[in-house]
Write a protein that holds these residues in place. Structure first.
Motif, mmCIF file in Angstrom:
data_model
loop_
_atom_site.group_PDB
_atom_site.id
_atom_site.type_symbol
_atom_site.label_atom_id
_atom_site.label_comp_id
_atom_site.label_asym_id
_atom_site.label_seq_id
_atom_site.Cartn_x
_atom_site.Cartn_y
_atom_site.Cartn_z
ATOM 1 N N ASP A 58 -8.226 3.458 42.363
ATOM 2 C CA ASP A 58 -9.420 2.825 42.455
ATOM 3 C C ASP A 58 -9.206 1.222 42.433
ATOM 4 O O ASP A 58 -8.346 0.707 41.543
ATOM 5 C CB ASP A 58 -10.316 2.818 41.080
ATOM 6 N N LEU A 59 -9.304 0.626 43.584
ATOM 7 C CA LEU A 59 -8.520 -0.795 43.929
ATOM 8 C C LEU A 59 -9.534 -1.980 43.036
ATOM 9 O O LEU A 59 -9.017 -2.775 43.011
ATOM 10 C CB LEU A 59 -8.642 -1.111 45.302
ATOM 11 N N THR A 60 -10.467 -1.460 42.487
ATOM 12 C CA THR A 60 -11.421 -2.567 41.660
ATOM 13 C C THR A 60 -11.025 -2.364 40.247
ATOM 14 O O THR A 60 -11.414 -3.111 39.473
ATOM 15 C CB THR A 60 -12.748 -2.093 41.791
ATOM 16 N N ASP A 61 -10.239 -1.453 40.043
ATOM 17 C CA ASP A 61 -9.549 -1.064 38.725
ATOM 18 C C ASP A 61 -8.043 -1.758 38.595
ATOM 19 O O ASP A 61 -7.157 -1.145 39.343
ATOM 20 C CB ASP A 61 -9.572 0.444 38.259
ATOM 21 N N THR A 62 -8.017 -2.966 37.947
ATOM 22 C CA THR A 62 -6.834 -3.600 38.096
ATOM 23 C C THR A 62 -5.568 -2.702 37.746
ATOM 24 O O THR A 62 -4.651 -2.832 38.220
ATOM 25 C CB THR A 62 -6.847 -4.893 37.316
ATOM 26 N N GLU A 63 -5.613 -1.887 36.506
ATOM 27 C CA GLU A 63 -4.883 -1.389 35.908
ATOM 28 C C GLU A 63 -4.300 -0.261 37.062
ATOM 29 O O GLU A 63 -3.210 0.140 37.229
ATOM 30 C CB GLU A 63 -5.214 -0.740 34.501
ATOM 31 N N SER A 64 -5.319 0.667 37.467
ATOM 32 C CA SER A 64 -4.907 1.672 38.551
ATOM 33 C C SER A 64 -4.432 1.260 39.683
ATOM 34 O O SER A 64 -3.354 1.631 40.247
ATOM 35 C CB SER A 64 -6.564 2.272 38.917
ATOM 36 N N ALA A 65 -4.858 0.088 40.179
ATOM 37 C CA ALA A 65 -4.214 -0.310 41.624
ATOM 38 C C ALA A 65 -2.786 -1.134 41.112
ATOM 39 O O ALA A 65 -1.860 -0.693 42.074
ATOM 40 C CB ALA A 65 -5.047 -1.682 41.940
ATOM 41 N N THR A 66 -2.460 -1.561 39.971
ATOM 42 C CA THR A 66 -1.290 -2.263 39.782
ATOM 43 C C THR A 66 -0.228 -1.002 39.722
ATOM 44 O O THR A 66 0.778 -1.049 40.016
ATOM 45 C CB THR A 66 -1.174 -2.891 38.618
#
Length: 216
Positions: A58-66
């Motif tokens: 989920d690109l709006t989830d910083t932790e997930s995208a990172t």
């Protein structure tokens, strides 16, 4: 020596997919990040001659995208091109659009780039490139999709700042402003736009342009 690597953020069947295939044809291995496993698997199957890795995030989830970016960076050991493609289309004019909706859309279409570049930076080295799919909506917004114009204007602005920030380390950023509507035929097919993005990423650094218009 390992092959160069492109990581495509918000990979899918449109321009982003064409970008992935174009760089694979140019000898790149490919990392694909998307929200849904199905389209990622279909895109992976369409790319020949490359090591293709996919990560759902989920690109709006910083932790997930990172985590997604770092997973691909660790696998390949490098990122040479980071391509950012997503935007949110919400058909609401400025009197209908709420502040939370605007911020949600900007979090994807602009904030996602910030997260992606910060996560990718340890894997980018001199000669690395950050590319983004821009739009004429930055200059000529359609009032019925007010948040899209804000996203694309913000995206271009952020790319310009990224380019200046990364330039001392030999890394450049460029936004390709697509001045037309995507279509299955003609000058604005996903493949033609992808060719313009490839050309922007491989432009001569001596005359580097951080925004390149594509008018077909």
């Amino acid at each position: 020596m390992s092959k160069p690597v492109i990581v495509v953020v918000a990979a899918g069947p449109g321009v982003s997919g064409s970008v992935a295939r174009r760089f694979a044809e140019d000898g790149h291995d490919v990392g694909l990040i998307g929200i849904d496993d199905g389209p990622l698997a279909e895109l992976k199957a369409s790319i020949d001659g490359a090591d293709v890795q996919t990560v759902v995030a989920d690109l709006t989830d910083t932790e997930s995208a990172t985590h997604a970016i770092r997973t691909l960076g660790d696998h390949f050991g490098r990122i040479d091109v980071l391509h950012f493609n997503p935007s949110a289309f919400r058909e609401k004019d400025p009197l209908e659009l709420t502040v939370p909706e605007l911020l949600q859309d900007v979090a994807l279409g602009v904030g996602g780039l910030l997260t992606a570049v910060q996560a990718a930076r340890p894997y980018l080295s001199r000669g690395g490139r950050v590319t983004a799919t821009g739009s004429m909506a930055a200059d000529q917004p359609w009032h019925r999709a007010a948040s899209l114009g804000v996203q694309k204007a913000g995206l271009r602005n952020l790319v310009l700042s990224l380019d200046k920030t990364l330039e001392p380390d030999g890394i450049r950023a460029v936004s390709v402003t697509v001045r037309g509507t995507l279509a299955r035929e003609g000058a604005f097919t996903p493949d033609r736009v992808a060719e313009a993005i490839h050309a922007a990423a491989t432009q001569d650094e001596a005359g580097w342009q951080a925004e390149v218009p594509y008018s077909g």
